[in-house]
Write a protein that holds these residues in place. Structure first.
Motif, PDB file in Angstrom:
ATOM      1  N   THR A 149       0.972  -1.144   0.164  1.00  0.00           N
ATOM      2  CA  THR A 149       0.101  -0.023  -0.038  1.00  0.00           C
ATOM      3  C   THR A 149       1.014   1.291  -0.014  1.00  0.00           C
ATOM      4  OG1 THR A 149      -0.047   0.535   2.388  1.00  0.00           O
ATOM      5  CG2 THR A 149      -1.609  -1.268   1.424  1.00  0.00           C
ATOM      6  N   SER A 150       0.390   2.313  -0.087  1.00  0.00           N
ATOM      7  CA  SER A 150       1.286   3.531  -0.203  1.00  0.00           C
ATOM      8  C   SER A 150       1.351   4.112   1.269  1.00  0.00           C
ATOM      9  CB  SER A 150       0.522   4.653  -0.948  1.00  0.00           C
ATOM     10  OG  SER A 150      -0.728   5.011  -0.542  1.00  0.00           O
ATOM     11  N   THR A 151       0.599   3.536   2.295  1.00  0.00           N
ATOM     12  CA  THR A 151       0.684   4.054   3.420  1.00  0.00           C
ATOM     13  C   THR A 151       1.698   3.381   4.375  1.00  0.00           C
ATOM     14  OG1 THR A 151      -1.669   3.801   3.576  1.00  0.00           O
ATOM     15  CG2 THR A 151      -0.911   4.066   5.672  1.00  0.00           C
ATOM     16  N   GLN A 152       2.759   4.525   4.882  1.00  0.00           N
ATOM     17  CA  GLN A 152       3.926   4.164   5.703  1.00  0.00           C
ATOM     18  C   GLN A 152       3.471   3.920   7.091  1.00  0.00           C
ATOM     19  OE1 GLN A 152       8.245   6.219   6.413  1.00  0.00           O
ATOM     20  NE2 GLN A 152       6.413   7.482   6.575  1.00  0.00           N
ATOM     21  N   ASP A 153       4.259   2.849   7.819  1.00  0.00           N
ATOM     22  CA  ASP A 153       3.553   2.669   9.132  1.00  0.00           C
ATOM     23  C   ASP A 153       4.706   3.632  10.095  1.00  0.00           C
ATOM     24  OD1 ASP A 153       2.705   1.129  11.430  1.00  0.00           O
ATOM     25  OD2 ASP A 153       4.792   0.553  11.730  1.00  0.00           O
ATOM     26  N   ARG A 154       5.808   3.351  10.274  1.00  0.00           N
ATOM     27  CA  ARG A 154       6.822   4.166  10.542  1.00  0.00           C
ATOM     28  C   ARG A 154       8.155   4.104   9.867  1.00  0.00           C
ATOM     29  NH1 ARG A 154       7.431  -0.548  15.342  1.00  0.00           N
ATOM     30  NH2 ARG A 154       6.196  -1.673  14.071  1.00  0.00           N
ATOM     31  N   PRO A 155       9.414   4.997  10.293  1.00  0.00           N
ATOM     32  CA  PRO A 155      10.450   5.065   9.458  1.00  0.00           C
ATOM     33  C   PRO A 155      10.809   3.850   8.504  1.00  0.00           C
ATOM     34  CG  PRO A 155      10.643   6.270  11.273  1.00  0.00           C
ATOM     35  CD  PRO A 155       9.562   5.310  11.898  1.00  0.00           C
ATOM     36  N   GLY A 156      10.839   2.852   9.001  1.00  0.00           N
ATOM     37  CA  GLY A 156      11.574   1.746   7.980  1.00  0.00           C
ATOM     38  C   GLY A 156      10.266   0.783   7.704  1.00  0.00           C
ATOM     39  N   TYR A 157       9.388   1.105   7.890  1.00  0.00           N
ATOM     40  CA  TYR A 157       8.189  -0.041   7.388  1.00  0.00           C
ATOM     41  C   TYR A 157       6.875   0.781   6.796  1.00  0.00           C
ATOM     42  CZ  TYR A 157      10.904  -2.709  10.900  1.00  0.00           C
ATOM     43  OH  TYR A 157      12.098  -3.167  11.560  1.00  0.00           O
ATOM     44  N   ALA A 158       6.421   0.057   6.096  1.00  0.00           N
ATOM     45  CA  ALA A 158       5.132   0.300   5.176  1.00  0.00           C
ATOM     46  C   ALA A 158       3.863  -0.816   5.214  1.00  0.00           C
ATOM     47  CB  ALA A 158       5.360   0.839   3.668  1.00  0.00           C
ATOM     48  N   TRP A 159       2.835  -0.518   5.229  1.00  0.00           N
ATOM     49  CA  TRP A 159       1.609  -1.491   5.346  1.00  0.00           C
ATOM     50  C   TRP A 159       1.438  -2.265   3.971  1.00  0.00           C
ATOM     51  CZ3 TRP A 159      -1.040  -2.601   9.588  1.00  0.00           C
ATOM     52  CH2 TRP A 159      -0.902  -1.781  10.547  1.00  0.00           C
ATOM     53  N   LEU A 160       0.853  -3.471   4.211  1.00  0.00           N
ATOM     54  CA  LEU A 160       0.740  -4.375   3.183  1.00  0.00           C
ATOM     55  C   LEU A 160      -0.699  -4.882   3.245  1.00  0.00           C
ATOM     56  CD1 LEU A 160       4.163  -5.779   4.183  1.00  0.00           C
ATOM     57  CD2 LEU A 160       3.848  -5.923   1.768  1.00  0.00           C
ATOM     58  N   GLN A 161      -1.260  -5.233   2.103  1.00  0.00           N
ATOM     59  CA  GLN A 161      -2.377  -5.901   2.190  1.00  0.00           C
ATOM     60  C   GLN A 161      -2.255  -7.448   1.569  1.00  0.00           C
ATOM     61  OE1 GLN A 161      -5.938  -5.252   3.090  1.00  0.00           O
ATOM     62  NE2 GLN A 161      -5.951  -7.322   2.902  1.00  0.00           N
ATOM     63  N   TYR A 171       5.790  -4.178   7.165  1.00  0.00           N
ATOM     64  CA  TYR A 171       7.137  -4.974   6.724  1.00  0.00           C
ATOM     65  C   TYR A 171       7.832  -3.821   6.563  1.00  0.00           C
ATOM     66  CZ  TYR A 171       9.515  -9.239   6.259  1.00  0.00           C
ATOM     67  OH  TYR A 171      10.443 -10.430   6.454  1.00  0.00           O
ATOM     68  N   GLY A 172       9.302  -4.469   6.525  1.00  0.00           N
ATOM     69  CA  GLY A 172      10.514  -3.385   6.035  1.00  0.00           C
ATOM     70  C   GLY A 172      10.417  -3.116   4.601  1.00  0.00           C
ATOM     71  N   LYS A 173      10.619  -1.671   4.470  1.00  0.00           N
ATOM     72  CA  LYS A 173      10.379  -0.978   3.048  1.00  0.00           C
ATOM     73  C   LYS A 173      10.997  -1.640   1.930  1.00  0.00           C
ATOM     74  CE  LYS A 173       9.089   3.345   4.885  1.00  0.00           C
ATOM     75  NZ  LYS A 173       9.261   4.848   5.035  1.00  0.00           N
ATOM     76  N   ASP A 174      12.107  -2.405   2.267  1.00  0.00           N
ATOM     77  CA  ASP A 174      13.140  -2.859   1.375  1.00  0.00           C
ATOM     78  C   ASP A 174      12.644  -4.362   0.753  1.00  0.00           C
ATOM     79  OD1 ASP A 174      13.721  -4.289   3.420  1.00  0.00           O
ATOM     80  OD2 ASP A 174      16.013  -3.860   3.234  1.00  0.00           O
ATOM     81  N   PHE A 175      11.295  -4.817   1.456  1.00  0.00           N
ATOM     82  CA  PHE A 175      11.060  -6.208   0.924  1.00  0.00           C
ATOM     83  C   PHE A 175      10.178  -6.068  -0.405  1.00  0.00           C
ATOM     84  CE2 PHE A 175       7.059  -8.958   1.119  1.00  0.00           C
ATOM     85  CZ  PHE A 175       7.740  -9.953   1.017  1.00  0.00           C
ATOM     86  N   ARG A 176      10.830  -6.948  -1.430  1.00  0.00           N
ATOM     87  CA  ARG A 176      10.208  -6.823  -2.819  1.00  0.00           C
ATOM     88  C   ARG A 176       8.614  -7.661  -2.704  1.00  0.00           C
ATOM     89  NH1 ARG A 176      12.790  -5.725  -7.136  1.00  0.00           N
ATOM     90  NH2 ARG A 176      12.212  -7.829  -8.221  1.00  0.00           N
ATOM     91  N   THR A 177       7.650  -7.398  -3.171  1.00  0.00           N
ATOM     92  CA  THR A 177       6.556  -7.999  -3.093  1.00  0.00           C
ATOM     93  C   THR A 177       5.777  -7.355  -4.116  1.00  0.00           C
ATOM     94  OG1 THR A 177       4.750  -9.055  -1.988  1.00  0.00           O
ATOM     95  CG2 THR A 177       5.068  -6.806  -1.349  1.00  0.00           C
TER      96      THR A 177
END
Length: 190
Positions: A149-161, A171-177
């Motif tokens: 998703t485009s929504t950040q959770d905190r500095p190194g993390y963003a939301w996934l669906q 999860y960590g922003k550098d994760f490829r999915t």
């Protein structure tokens, strides 16, 4: 076909307070497919899979991305982060599909709406979508895995669906999915 009464003001809606019929889920329109009504009253259009899907990292580093904090406004989030350091948002923002160039990485709320309406698998919660093209194995089906998703959770993390079991997590922003572009439009009569 159900109807909704628009709550948008005269500055943003072509006909304020009018009754607009809501199309059937999966209806081809506005460069993609109708995926549901967003919390803000706009229609969520999901991109065609062949053109609007990729596997990318959210960001190249595990650092903050100021501005990408909205749970509803994926377009604003994407505009704030669509650069070389944010591959998922940059991919979506660069798309031109069906004559439209306002594709973006959907917000957490947008992606949850799409999951509820277009879940590909049977036996899950929610149940498999009735839209054949989006069912497991269908030409437009979401992969039964995590989508950014485009929504950040905190500095190194963003939301996934997750389109496999319906969960949301960060999860960590550098994760490829998976990344699947969306756009939003005001309700209109197709």
């Amino acid at each position: 076909m159900s109807v909704i009464k628009t709550n948008l003001n005269a500055d943003t809606a072509p006909i304020s307070g009018s009754i607009i019929p809501v199309p059937a889920l999966g209806t081809p329109m506005a460069g993609g497919f109708f995926g549901g009504v967003s919390r803000d009253g706009t229609w969520i259009i999901v991109s065609p899979k062949a053109e609007g899907e990729s596997v990318l990292a959210w960001k190249t580093t595990m650092t903050a991305s100021p501005g990408a904090m909205s749970f509803v406004d994926g377009l604003a989030n994407t505009r704030d982060i669509a650069d070389a350091d944010h591959p998922a948002a940059a991919f979506c923002a660069a798309l031109r599909i069906g004559g439209f160039d306002d594709w973006h990485l959907g917000s957490l709320d947008d992606m949850q709406t799409l999951m509820r309406n277009l879940m590909p698998l049977s036996g899950g919660n929610p149940a498999q979508t009735a839209v054949e093209a989006f069912q497991e194995g269908g030409a437009e089906a979401f992969e039964a895995t995590w989508h950014w998703t485009s929504t950040q959770d905190r500095p190194g993390y963003a939301w996934l669906q997750d389109f496999g079991d319906g969960h949301q997590d960060f999860y960590g922003k550098d994760f490829r999915t998976r990344v699947r572009a969306v756009r939003k439009c005001l309700p209109f009569t197709p």
